[in-house]
Design a protein around this motif. Structure first.
Motif, PDB file in Angstrom:
ATOM      1  N   UNK A  32       0.812  -1.222   0.000  1.00 11.85           N
ATOM      2  CA  UNK A  32       0.000   0.000   0.000  1.00 11.85           C
ATOM      3  C   UNK A  32       0.846   1.273   0.000  1.00 11.85           C
ATOM      4  N   UNK A  33       2.182   1.161   0.063  1.00  9.23           N
ATOM      5  CA  UNK A  33       3.014   2.367   0.077  1.00  9.23           C
ATOM      6  C   UNK A  33       2.641   3.356  -1.035  1.00  9.23           C
ATOM      7  N   UNK A  34       2.367   2.919  -2.268  1.00 12.07           N
ATOM      8  CA  UNK A  34       2.032   3.898  -3.313  1.00 12.07           C
ATOM      9  C   UNK A  34       0.781   4.721  -3.021  1.00 12.07           C
ATOM     10  N   UNK A  35      -0.080   4.266  -2.112  1.00 12.18           N
ATOM     11  CA  UNK A  35      -1.286   5.027  -1.795  1.00 12.18           C
ATOM     12  C   UNK A  35      -1.009   6.231  -0.914  1.00 12.18           C
ATOM     13  N   UNK A  36       0.154   6.247  -0.262  1.00  6.12           N
ATOM     14  CA  UNK A  36       0.464   7.387   0.604  1.00  6.12           C
ATOM     15  C   UNK A  36       1.837   7.996   0.327  1.00  6.12           C
ATOM     16  N   UNK A  37       2.741   7.282  -0.320  1.00  8.63           N
ATOM     17  CA  UNK A  37       4.064   7.828  -0.647  1.00  8.63           C
ATOM     18  C   UNK A  37       4.092   8.029  -2.151  1.00  8.63           C
ATOM     19  N   UNK A  38       3.828   9.264  -2.579  1.00  7.06           N
ATOM     20  CA  UNK A  38       3.588   9.532  -3.998  1.00  7.06           C
ATOM     21  C   UNK A  38       4.789   9.239  -4.900  1.00  7.06           C
TER      22      UNK A  38
END
Length: 159
Positions: free
Chosen positions: A43-49
């Motif tokens: 899920x990192x891409x959902x909060x670390x652009x």
């Protein structure tokens, strides 16, 4: 072209030729922040652009990370100490310059929330280190934006 980096350990966080440290307070509790960092890595891409893909490898002992612009990292998890510490070493990258790179996320309770400290420890030739020093503000902004988005995501999921 893939480049292999030095297989440094946790001690590198303190001994690196270059250390960039960023801190921010979140309203989410340490357990939720740790889970987002170390368990829910996809899920990192959902909060670390800057991150376009993040997935566990080697049965959770490593990660593969793809950044905007095509930068790739293969990493080894060095510390996964819930809910206080998450650290990883870059083993391979397609970026020229780094000889060693370790990132550490430290989580400390702060009231009802969490103080997050991100340490970016690196070594490489002088031009590489200089580029990171020059880019410090950009890395700091990326960190601030990412943890702000993470906090928003975590506090919305609690509601």
């Amino acid at each position: 072209m893939t480049r292999r980096l030095s297989p440094v350990g946790l001690e590198f966080i303190e001994s690196a030729a270059l250390r960039l440290v960023f801190t921010r307070e979140l309203s989410a509790p340490p357990e939720a922040v740790y889970h987002a960092l170390a368990v829910d890595v996809m899920a990192w891409p959902t909060w670390f652009s800057s991150v376009t893909r993040c997935r566990p490898t080697d049965g959770g002992k490593g990660r593969e990370v793809l950044l905007k612009g095509g930068t790739r990292f293969r990493e080894t998890i060095l510390a996964a100490e819930a809910p206080e510490r998450y650290a990883y070493r870059v083993d391979e990258t397609n970026v020229p310059g780094p000889r060693a790179l370790v990132e550490e996320w430290r989580l400390v309770p702060a009231g009802a929330g969490t103080r997050v400290r991100w340490t970016f420890a690196a070594d490489g030739p002088a031009p590489f280190r200089l580029s990171l020093r020059i880019g410090r503000a950009g890395l700091g902004r990326a960190f601030r934006d990412a943890v702000t988005a993470l906090d928003r995501r975590l506090t919305q999921s609690e509601a």
